[in-house]
Design an enzyme around this catalytic site. Structure first.
Site, mmCIF file in Angstrom:
data_model
loop_
_atom_site.group_PDB
_atom_site.id
_atom_site.type_symbol
_atom_site.label_atom_id
_atom_site.label_comp_id
_atom_site.label_asym_id
_atom_site.label_seq_id
_atom_site.Cartn_x
_atom_site.Cartn_y
_atom_site.Cartn_z
ATOM 1 N N GLY A 32 41.143 32.876 38.621
ATOM 2 C CA GLY A 32 40.585 33.996 39.350
ATOM 3 C C GLY A 32 40.387 33.588 40.795
ATOM 4 N N GLN A 37 36.457 33.965 48.967
ATOM 5 C CA GLN A 37 36.954 32.593 48.895
ATOM 6 C C GLN A 37 38.109 32.339 49.859
ATOM 7 O OE1 GLN A 37 37.170 32.738 44.363
ATOM 8 N NE2 GLN A 37 36.709 30.586 44.777
ATOM 9 N N CYS A 65 34.858 26.105 40.017
ATOM 10 C CA CYS A 65 35.154 27.062 41.072
ATOM 11 C C CYS A 65 36.031 26.386 42.119
ATOM 12 C CB CYS A 65 33.845 27.544 41.710
ATOM 13 S SG CYS A 65 34.055 28.732 43.029
ATOM 14 N N LEU A 66 37.054 27.092 42.580
ATOM 15 C CA LEU A 66 37.937 26.533 43.596
ATOM 16 C C LEU A 66 37.195 26.227 44.894
ATOM 17 C CD1 LEU A 66 41.053 28.816 43.008
ATOM 18 C CD2 LEU A 66 40.756 26.434 42.285
ATOM 19 N N HIS A 114 32.329 35.721 36.813
ATOM 20 C CA HIS A 114 32.385 34.678 37.830
ATOM 21 C C HIS A 114 32.929 35.232 39.154
ATOM 22 C CE1 HIS A 114 32.983 30.377 39.111
ATOM 23 N NE2 HIS A 114 33.831 30.993 39.928
ATOM 24 N N GLU A 115 34.045 35.955 39.085
ATOM 25 C CA GLU A 115 34.637 36.500 40.308
ATOM 26 C C GLU A 115 33.778 37.618 40.897
ATOM 27 O OE1 GLU A 115 36.866 34.764 41.675
ATOM 28 O OE2 GLU A 115 37.235 33.571 39.877
ATOM 29 N N HIS A 135 31.148 36.357 43.134
ATOM 30 C CA HIS A 135 31.613 36.036 44.495
ATOM 31 C C HIS A 135 31.474 37.228 45.437
ATOM 32 C CE1 HIS A 135 33.014 31.942 44.403
ATOM 33 N NE2 HIS A 135 33.768 32.149 43.335
#
Length: 192
Positions: A45, A50, A106-107, A148-149, A152
């Protein structure tokens, strides 16, 4: 085009994102770049904050997780086939089910994975990349990735769900990320 992923410490990760309209500049190219960036970073995702864009847009491909689950894990989420979808101007309508733990990463916060508790199901209203409205309920791993996304675009990170002691224990690693003192195999944009 592969974009740089914003690292922990950037203010954009803490901002509540804004809705967009169908005439958002170069939207289809942005979405294509987000998919390319997510896959190049081995993500499942990616949310617009991000990549330093405070807009309510994220992409999810939970199919790649679901297709690689162990047999005993597949039994835990029957019917979760995974999705590959674009979410624009998403709003969570409802959540249900017991909260369960899963190790999230997480990226934007590389090399840290921790158990996060989230509900089993999420009901969400969103627009797809063609601005067609959807209202769907997701469960299992797919719901987890969406939660999760979605966080953000609300200015939240998975580490916000950790207990204070655990967060204090991670402080050094988080500081290293925000100072760019880590190595990753994808393009990152570290705070200055």
């Amino acid at each position: 085009m592969i974009l740089s992923i914003v690292a922990y410490g950037h203010q954009v990760l803490r901002e509540k994102s804004k809705d967009i309209s169908p005439d958002y500049p170069n939207l289809q190219q942005l979405i294509a770049n987000m998919w390319e960036t997510m896959y190049a970073s081995s993500g499942v995702g990616l949310a617009a904050p991000q990549i330093n864009k405070p807009i309510r847009l994220f992409v999810v491909d939970s199919e790649q997780i679901v297709n690689n689950l162990e047999e005993d894990e597949k039994d835990a989420w029957p019917g979760d086939k995974g999705i590959k979808s674009v979410f624009i101007n998403a709003q969570i309508i409802d959540t249900e089910g017991e909260e369960w733990a899963y190790q999230e990463g997480c990226l934007s916060i590389p090399k840290i994975r921790e158990d996060v508790y989230r509900p089993e199901k999420v009901k969400i209203r969103y627009m797809d990349e063609h601005f067609k409205e959807h209202e769907r309920t997701f469960h299992g791993i797919t719901a987890r990735v969406i939660f999760h996304e979605y966080d953000h675009i609300e200015g939240k990170l998975f580490i916000d769900y950790l207990k204070p002691l655990k967060k204090r224990m991670l402080k050094g690693k988080l500081d290293d990320i925000s100072k760019g003192k880590i190595k990753v195999d994808y393009k990152m944009n570290f705070p200055r």
